[in-house]
Motif scaffolding. Sequence first.
Motif, PDB file in Angstrom:
ATOM      1  N   ILE A 234       9.728  19.885 -83.924  1.00 23.25           N
ATOM      2  CA  ILE A 234      10.613  18.711 -83.860  1.00 23.25           C
ATOM      3  C   ILE A 234       9.853  17.400 -83.673  1.00 23.25           C
ATOM      4  O   ILE A 234      10.462  16.387 -83.340  1.00 23.25           O
ATOM      5  N   LYS A 235       8.538  17.425 -83.933  1.00 25.24           N
ATOM      6  CA  LYS A 235       7.759  16.210 -83.640  1.00 25.24           C
ATOM      7  C   LYS A 235       8.193  15.004 -84.483  1.00 25.24           C
ATOM      8  O   LYS A 235       7.994  13.849 -84.085  1.00 25.24           O
TER       9      LYS A 235
ATOM     10  N   SER B  24      16.363  13.400 -74.208  1.00 29.43           N
ATOM     11  CA  SER B  24      15.116  12.727 -74.591  1.00 29.43           C
ATOM     12  C   SER B  24      14.066  12.865 -73.488  1.00 29.43           C
ATOM     13  O   SER B  24      12.902  13.193 -73.759  1.00 29.43           O
ATOM     14  N   SER B  25      14.477  12.637 -72.250  1.00 28.48           N
ATOM     15  CA  SER B  25      13.547  12.745 -71.117  1.00 28.48           C
ATOM     16  C   SER B  25      13.063  14.172 -70.941  1.00 28.48           C
ATOM     17  O   SER B  25      11.886  14.418 -70.659  1.00 28.48           O
ATOM     18  N   ALA B  26      13.970  15.151 -71.115  1.00 29.26           N
ATOM     19  CA  ALA B  26      13.595  16.554 -70.944  1.00 29.26           C
ATOM     20  C   ALA B  26      12.566  16.968 -71.992  1.00 29.26           C
ATOM     21  O   ALA B  26      11.597  17.675 -71.683  1.00 29.26           O
ATOM     22  N   ILE B  27      12.760  16.549 -73.232  1.00 30.07           N
ATOM     23  CA  ILE B  27      11.805  16.882 -74.292  1.00 30.07           C
ATOM     24  C   ILE B  27      10.442  16.277 -73.996  1.00 30.07           C
ATOM     25  O   ILE B  27       9.398  16.917 -74.165  1.00 30.07           O
ATOM     26  N   GLU B  28      10.439  15.043 -73.504  1.00 32.55           N
ATOM     27  CA  GLU B  28       9.158  14.405 -73.179  1.00 32.55           C
ATOM     28  C   GLU B  28       8.484  15.089 -71.996  1.00 32.55           C
ATOM     29  O   GLU B  28       7.271  15.319 -72.004  1.00 32.55           O
ATOM     30  N   ASP B  29       9.272  15.444 -70.972  1.00 29.86           N
ATOM     31  CA  ASP B  29       8.705  16.082 -69.784  1.00 29.86           C
ATOM     32  C   ASP B  29       8.169  17.480 -70.087  1.00 29.86           C
ATOM     33  O   ASP B  29       7.098  17.860 -69.623  1.00 29.86           O
TER      34      ASP B  29
ATOM     35  N   MET C 141       7.845  19.078 -73.351  1.00 28.60           N
ATOM     36  CA  MET C 141       7.081  19.293 -74.577  1.00 28.60           C
ATOM     37  C   MET C 141       6.027  18.217 -74.835  1.00 28.60           C
ATOM     38  O   MET C 141       5.176  18.379 -75.714  1.00 28.60           O
ATOM     39  N   GLY C 142       6.118  17.117 -74.081  1.00 26.23           N
ATOM     40  CA  GLY C 142       5.087  16.088 -74.203  1.00 26.23           C
ATOM     41  C   GLY C 142       5.215  15.214 -75.420  1.00 26.23           C
ATOM     42  O   GLY C 142       4.243  14.559 -75.832  1.00 26.23           O
ATOM     43  N   ILE C 143       6.387  15.162 -76.056  1.00 31.82           N
ATOM     44  CA  ILE C 143       6.576  14.301 -77.219  1.00 31.82           C
ATOM     45  C   ILE C 143       7.750  13.360 -76.964  1.00 31.82           C
ATOM     46  O   ILE C 143       8.718  13.708 -76.297  1.00 31.82           O
ATOM     47  N   SER C 144       7.648  12.152 -77.512  1.00 25.04           N
ATOM     48  CA  SER C 144       8.675  11.136 -77.340  1.00 25.04           C
ATOM     49  C   SER C 144       9.409  10.956 -78.665  1.00 25.04           C
ATOM     50  O   SER C 144       8.807  10.525 -79.655  1.00 25.04           O
ATOM     51  N   LEU C 145      10.690  11.309 -78.697  1.00 29.13           N
ATOM     52  CA  LEU C 145      11.477  11.194 -79.920  1.00 29.13           C
ATOM     53  C   LEU C 145      12.319   9.926 -79.890  1.00 29.13           C
ATOM     54  O   LEU C 145      12.852   9.560 -78.844  1.00 29.13           O
ATOM     55  N   PRO C 146      12.454   9.245 -81.034  1.00 31.25           N
ATOM     56  CA  PRO C 146      13.314   8.059 -81.079  1.00 31.25           C
ATOM     57  C   PRO C 146      14.749   8.417 -80.696  1.00 31.25           C
ATOM     58  O   PRO C 146      15.273   9.454 -81.105  1.00 31.25           O
ATOM     59  N   LEU C 147      15.366   7.559 -79.919  1.00 35.97           N
ATOM     60  CA  LEU C 147      16.754   7.743 -79.485  1.00 35.97           C
ATOM     61  C   LEU C 147      17.576   6.637 -80.133  1.00 35.97           C
ATOM     62  O   LEU C 147      17.343   5.449 -79.880  1.00 35.97           O
ATOM     63  N   THR C 148      18.546   6.997 -81.001  1.00 30.63           N
ATOM     64  CA  THR C 148      19.166   5.988 -81.844  1.00 30.63           C
ATOM     65  C   THR C 148      20.607   6.350 -82.179  1.00 30.63           C
ATOM     66  O   THR C 148      21.024   7.511 -82.052  1.00 30.63           O
TER      67      THR C 148
ATOM     68  N   THR D 273       5.634  20.485 -79.217  1.00 35.94           N
ATOM     69  CA  THR D 273       6.354  20.071 -80.425  1.00 35.94           C
ATOM     70  C   THR D 273       7.223  21.184 -81.016  1.00 35.94           C
ATOM     71  O   THR D 273       8.070  20.908 -81.857  1.00 35.94           O
ATOM     72  N   TYR D 274       7.031  22.435 -80.604  1.00 36.16           N
ATOM     73  CA  TYR D 274       7.825  23.533 -81.160  1.00 36.16           C
ATOM     74  C   TYR D 274       8.972  23.897 -80.204  1.00 36.16           C
ATOM     75  O   TYR D 274       8.751  24.393 -79.112  1.00 36.16           O
ATOM     76  N   LEU D 275      10.196  23.637 -80.649  1.00 39.22           N
ATOM     77  CA  LEU D 275      11.381  23.961 -79.858  1.00 39.22           C
ATOM     78  C   LEU D 275      11.696  25.447 -79.998  1.00 39.22           C
ATOM     79  O   LEU D 275      11.681  25.998 -81.099  1.00 39.22           O
ATOM     80  N   ASN D 276      12.002  26.084 -78.880  1.00 39.45           N
ATOM     81  CA  ASN D 276      12.301  27.512 -78.878  1.00 39.45           C
ATOM     82  C   ASN D 276      13.782  27.733 -79.168  1.00 39.45           C
ATOM     83  O   ASN D 276      14.644  27.285 -78.419  1.00 39.45           O
TER      84      ASN D 276
END
Length: 561
Positions: free
Chosen positions: A46-47, A69-74, A76-83, A156-159
């Motif tokens: 999902i990067k 968004s915060s959970a993914i960053e915490d 998985m270490g990636i920041s996804l655009p929130l829009t 970056t890989y969502l389970n």
Amino acid sequence: MKKTNLLLKIITIITLISLLCSPTISCGKPTEKLPIKEPPENTVDIKDYSIIYAEDADVAVTERAQKLSSAIEDVMGISLPLTTDVSAEKAIIIGNTSRAETADAKAKLESEAFEDAFAIDITDNAIAIIGKTDLSTTRAVEYFISSYVEQSETATYLNFAAGKSVTKPFSIVSTHKLENGTEIDVELVTNVFEIPKGRYTEAYGYQTTVFTAHFPTVIELQHNGENNGKLLAIFCLNEYAYTPNIPNTAGCVMESSDGGETWKIIARPEETIDTSIKGISMAHLYELPAQVGDMPAGTLLYSGNSVNYSRKSHIAVWRSFDCGYTWEEYVIIAEGGGTKEGVWEPFMWYEESDGYLYCFYSDDSDPKHDQKLVYKRSKDGVNWSEVCDVCTFDTQSDRPGMFVMTSMGPGRYFMVYEYYGSKSGAVYYKVTGDVSSWDPKNPGKQLITSDKSYSVIGAPSCIWTPVGGRDGLLIAIGKKDADETQEHRLFVSLNNGSTWTTIENPLPYDVKNDAAGNDRVGHRASFFVSADGSTVYYINNTDNPETGLHRIQFARLKIYE
């Protein structure tokens, strides 16, 4: 000089030949291809995704998008655009957007009967999360975080092992929002045991008329391997017309393997050490978290009053090594007299910091005090210390009783008790940093809302969970409101008991509707926290408005920060 230059040229030529013939460069043979690394199984990368929610989304849905968004960053270490821009090629789509993937996910909900059902649908380049209502959409995001994001182990890989297409018949009884934004859902209310009119037929082959069921405890198994997650409940039955050799106050053990939706009787512990006593009452259930003597972690302890109210009372302990199906009465911790000189209401606790097993109880046997709170402790569960005082007040007629304690994290303990006598049964609480050290003369503080508008008397209980805010969440209860004119409620505190508010009680009852005539309704509630801290199990003795008789009811509370 010429010989040196010639030697250097020869070395250079040899080096070039060796490089040309290396495994990675063709030297008259086909080039060997490196293996292509396959993505981890049951994952999606999902990067390059965006998180999308509708422009007109409810505030709670927007907050959950931000939480995702915060959970993914915490995690998985990636920041996804929130829009709110729905045109992104790859997206996690939350709520009711105009995207085709949202419509497809909503279509899968049409067959779900529950109005709060939700769906999660993972397709090529899109993940749609949608509920039938805004509330169920927020719960779908919470489910997605716990079941998908928090299970991802590769950056970056969502389970998606929990499923690429999931619909859940989600339903709640009620929801309560606290001042810090924490939400408490009452997910389930069920009857554990209900007393019908007339005769009660018990599975072990005898009949008896039962008027009251009271003093319940509920736990979730957490130290029993493959049985972890099962719920056990115990309570006492007052049986007023009983067959020979059946106690008039008897214990009952029940089990649920489906989160409290259904229950079955699995055991009826009986007195075997002192058979001159027929009653078992005021029981407490505890699962050992560590080895104590010859009892391994996971051993269940059923402590209670083995009692003949006219002459004798014991604090006795039964133990089970098979998750509650069979019981052995193995020790008597304390002995007292009858109604006015007895020992009552045990509460077991293993303290990791000192390795002792504690038994707190109410003690009428000291002539200097009408009643006091005390404990004994043991390293092996068999040999117990002398009595140590917890509450002993100067006024002889004062009666502190019904000790219940919870841990508020390492080195902080919160306990509640009822203060009869000069305080007319008001519920008080005390805090300590050491379970073995209490100031017996210090009564603590009364359990009352910060605006002084609501307080309770009698039969208290409490629990703390780390989920709910910076300082976790405390929940407490008493038997009834002090002036008996208000709706019975649960106390909640977000700051370790410094301030209190209330929420609706999911297991309401009327203390005046007591067909047995002995005021056993609400006597005494029990709470337990799930292993992950996000669920609180609650059990209490309530009245049945249709029959006026008693029942044991269970509620499952889910906490969302």
